[in-house]
Motif scaffolding. Structure first.
Motif, short mmCIF file in Angstrom:
data_model
loop_
_atom_site.label_atom_id
_atom_site.label_comp_id
_atom_site.label_asym_id
_atom_site.label_seq_id
_atom_site.Cartn_x
_atom_site.Cartn_y
_atom_site.Cartn_z
N GLN A 9 0.85 -1.20 0.00
CA GLN A 9 0.00 0.00 0.00
C GLN A 9 0.88 1.25 0.00
N TRP A 27 -5.72 11.61 0.76
CA TRP A 27 -6.52 10.77 -0.14
C TRP A 27 -7.95 10.64 0.37
N MET A 52 -10.83 8.62 -1.31
CA MET A 52 -10.20 7.38 -1.73
C MET A 52 -9.26 6.85 -0.64
N PRO A 77 -3.57 3.95 -2.91
CA PRO A 77 -3.51 2.85 -3.88
C PRO A 77 -2.75 1.64 -3.34
N HIS A 121 -7.16 1.29 -7.06
CA HIS A 121 -7.60 2.47 -6.33
C HIS A 121 -9.03 2.21 -5.87
#
Length: 167
Positions: free
Chosen positions: A42, A69, A75, A78, A92
């Motif tokens: 991550q 994020w 989000m 990623p 994502h």
């Protein structure tokens, strides 16, 4: 033309894999990068040093953290899945866990360099790795000014030695 470049890159990658297996794939500190990267990673922070920002002779830095994020983009950071068969996924997700974007391709290492090949893009990173953490560095066009002169640093943490999640 895009497909021609993809298959050319794919051919070069596979021919490099077929060559002398005695050559070292380890980093200068002795870590076998190909083995160490297998699993789930991550991104917990991205730092970018932007040169000639906005077409001006200026310099600025940007930092994306997990909080940015989540709060600014809704989000999660990623996640990379590096499989043993040298396939990878970059996923994502929204803060609700829904997949927003997913990229797939193949990966390989050459010394301390990670190469990610997707159908329309190839990216190389200089990697430093150890103790469940990794740093991916390269230069890219972060500010969209047409010059790959912005220094990118992605900080990763290994969250699993498996790639089963997210299939």
């Amino acid at each position: 033309m895009k497909y021609l470049l993809f298959f050319l890159g794919l051919g070069l990658l596979f021919s490099a894999c077929q060559q002398d297996n005695t050559s070292s794939t380890s980093t200068p500190d002795g870590v076998d990068l190909k083995t160490a990267l297998r699993g789930t990673w991550q991104t917990f922070q991205i730092n970018v040093a932007v040169n000639t920002a906005d077409g001006k002779d200026t310099f600025r830095t940007e930092s994306l953290t997990q909080e940015v994020w989540e709060q600014s983009y809704g989000m999660e950071p990623p996640i990379y899945y590096f499989q043993a068969d040298q396939k990878f996924r970059l996923v994502h997700r929204s803060v609700k866990g829904e997949i927003i974007d997913q990229r797939r391709g193949i990966w390989n290492t050459f010394g301390d360099t990670l190469v990610l090949i997707e159908p329309e893009n190839t990216v190389q990173y200089l990697v430093r790795i150890g103790e469940g953490r990794a740093t991916f560095r390269n230069f890219r066009d972060w500010d969209g000014d047409g010059a790959e002169d912005d220094e990118y640093q992605g900080l990763q943490r290994q969250i699993s030695i498996s790639t089963d999640e997210g299939e």
